[in-house]
Scaffold this active site. Structure first.
Site, PDB file in Angstrom:
ATOM      1  N   VAL A 104     -12.495   7.826   2.319  1.00 17.02           N
ATOM      2  CA  VAL A 104     -13.183   6.585   1.975  1.00 17.02           C
ATOM      3  C   VAL A 104     -12.448   5.990   0.798  1.00 17.02           C
ATOM      4  O   VAL A 104     -12.324   6.621  -0.249  1.00 17.02           O
ATOM      5  CB  VAL A 104     -14.669   6.836   1.610  1.00 17.02           C
ATOM      6  CG1 VAL A 104     -15.330   5.567   1.112  1.00 17.02           C
ATOM      7  CG2 VAL A 104     -15.423   7.376   2.830  1.00 17.02           C
ATOM      8  N   GLY A 105     -11.901   4.803   0.988  1.00 18.08           N
ATOM      9  CA  GLY A 105     -11.097   4.231  -0.082  1.00 18.08           C
ATOM     10  C   GLY A 105     -11.286   2.741  -0.207  1.00 18.08           C
ATOM     11  O   GLY A 105     -12.289   2.192   0.219  1.00 18.08           O
ATOM     12  N   LYS A 106     -10.283   2.108  -0.819  1.00 19.94           N
ATOM     13  CA  LYS A 106     -10.369   0.686  -1.110  1.00 19.94           C
ATOM     14  C   LYS A 106     -10.124  -0.149   0.142  1.00 19.94           C
ATOM     15  O   LYS A 106     -10.770  -1.162   0.357  1.00 19.94           O
ATOM     16  CB  LYS A 106      -9.332   0.330  -2.188  1.00 19.94           C
ATOM     17  CG  LYS A 106      -9.815  -0.713  -3.156  1.00 19.94           C
ATOM     18  CD  LYS A 106      -9.019  -0.704  -4.450  1.00 19.94           C
ATOM     19  CE  LYS A 106      -7.527  -0.748  -4.331  1.00 19.94           C
ATOM     20  NZ  LYS A 106      -6.821  -1.818  -3.694  1.00 19.94           N
ATOM     21  N   ASP A 230       4.857   0.045   4.265  1.00 21.64           N
ATOM     22  CA  ASP A 230       3.930   0.517   3.228  1.00 21.64           C
ATOM     23  C   ASP A 230       4.052   2.035   3.132  1.00 21.64           C
ATOM     24  O   ASP A 230       3.069   2.750   2.964  1.00 21.64           O
ATOM     25  CB  ASP A 230       2.498   0.107   3.571  1.00 21.64           C
ATOM     26  CG  ASP A 230       1.508   0.397   2.436  1.00 21.64           C
ATOM     27  OD1 ASP A 230       1.938   0.461   1.261  1.00 21.64           O
ATOM     28  OD2 ASP A 230       0.309   0.582   2.724  1.00 21.64           O
ATOM     29  N   ASP A 248      -1.257   4.737   8.803  1.00 13.44           N
ATOM     30  CA  ASP A 248      -1.515   3.531   8.011  1.00 13.44           C
ATOM     31  C   ASP A 248      -0.462   2.436   8.253  1.00 13.44           C
ATOM     32  O   ASP A 248       0.306   2.085   7.350  1.00 13.44           O
ATOM     33  CB  ASP A 248      -1.574   3.921   6.520  1.00 13.44           C
ATOM     34  CG  ASP A 248      -2.369   2.928   5.687  1.00 13.44           C
ATOM     35  OD1 ASP A 248      -2.910   1.972   6.274  1.00 13.44           O
ATOM     36  OD2 ASP A 248      -2.436   3.110   4.460  1.00 13.44           O
TER      37      ASP A 248
END
Ligand SMILES: Nc1ncnc2c1ncn2[C@@H]1O[C@H](COP(=O)(O)OP(=O)(O)OP(=O)(O)O)[C@@H](O)[C@H]1O
Ligand SMILES: [Mg+2]
Length: 295
Positions: A104-106, A230, A248
């Site tokens: 769970v992140g930004k 990224d 990602d």
């Protein structure tokens, strides 16, 4: 509690009329900053009292936000948008049950989940454009015309791009999660075991791991014409068998992108630099760049 937690918790309680009401709000959000309560019964084709009841429930579940100004209106919360995507994936026979959160992140919430065939998948909810509009606009190079719905568009765009990357790359046997499905801002993909490269204290054979990373960057570049853009130790997963997977992908570009060379160089600098710093594996950036760009 994260938005995805709220969605996972309340999704099972939703009845068809609740979902219909959520759909109506979603469909009218680009037209109104807050969808007027008065217009809702007609749009949802529900009696007025029923609509009130549904809106109150959705509000209690924290799936919608109720605004009172010159009129009363509603807008979707992140968890409300999550529920619409979950519903679509359930109806499409992709998703059966949720397990624990994996990350769970930004910019994303990732959950462990099961398909109706009991296959484990990872479900990634993209989160963009809500907390820092200016920053995401700069980073993603995407300009939203309607600020109040930009988080919907930006998050959906990120999911679409990530799924597109997985579909483009997976057939080339590049080490990444298997694409399963995508709806709205959500990507369903193969579940992988392991932890980020950044989290590992040591590796049995760091130069071999670096080689594996470079060989995958090369396959993506040469065979699929794709650059991650990224890439860092945070987006490389080391599996229990010590092999790698690259995750990602929403910011990927193709070799035709005007900044392709620069972005590839930055990815490579991050990776080569990381292995040099942490594992004392010395590689010349130019040599590594040369390797990933030639057949
Ligand atoms: N397919 C997957 N299987 C298992 N875990 C995954 C999968 N994809 C992502 N994760 C977990 O979720 C974390 C975040 O995923 P990812 O890097 O794709 O998103 P992010 O945009 O960087 O999100 P954040 O801003 O929260 O870091 C990963 O570090 C990993 O622990
Ligand atoms: Mg990441």
């Amino acid at each position: 509690m994260s938005a995805a937690n709220t969605a996972v918790k309340f999704f099972r309680k939703l009845e068809p009329e609740d979902l219909r009401t959520l759909h109506v709000i979603e469909a009218n959000m680009s037209r109104y900053r807050y969808v007027p309560e008065k217009t809702m019964p007609k749009l949802a084709e529900l009696p007025e009292q029923e609509t009130q009841y549904r809106l109150a429930r959705l509000g209690r579940f924290k799936l919608v936000y109720r605004w009172t100004g010159s009129y009363k209106g509603y807008t979707l919360n992140t968890a409300g948008y999550d529920c619409l995507a979950i519903n679509a994936l359930v109806k499409a026979g992709i998703l059966e049950a949720f397990g624990k959160p994996l990350g769970v992140g930004k910019e994303a919430d990732v959950y462990d989940a099961l398909t109706p065939e009991n296959k484990r998948i990872a479900v990634k909810f993209h989160r963009l454009g809500r907390t820092s509009f200016r920053q995401t606009r700069r980073v993603r190079g995407y300009i939203a015309e309607r600020r109040h719905v930009s988080w919907l568009y930006q998050s959906r765009l990120a999911a679409e791009k990530e799924f597109q990357a997985l579909k483009l790359l997976y057939p080339h046997s590049i080490a990444l999660p298997e694409p399963v499905s995508q709806n709205r801002h959500v990507v369903a993909m193969g579940m992988i075991e392991g932890a980020e490269l950044a989290e590992h204290k040591e590796l049995p054979n760091p130069s071999k791991t670096l080689e594996e990373v470079l060989s995958n960057i090369r396959k993506a570049y040469v065979n699929a014409r794709v650059i991650h853009a990224d890439l860092s130790e945070y987006n490389i997963i080391i599996m229990p068998n010590w092999h790698i997977l690259i995750i990602d992908w929403p910011q990927f570009v193709t070799r035709e992108h005007p900044n392709a060379e620069q972005l590839l160089r930055r990815d490579m600098k991050n990776i080569v630099g990381f292995f040099q710093r942490k594992y004392k594996v010395k590689t010349k950036l130019e040599d590594a760049l040369n390797y990933v760009q030639t057949n």
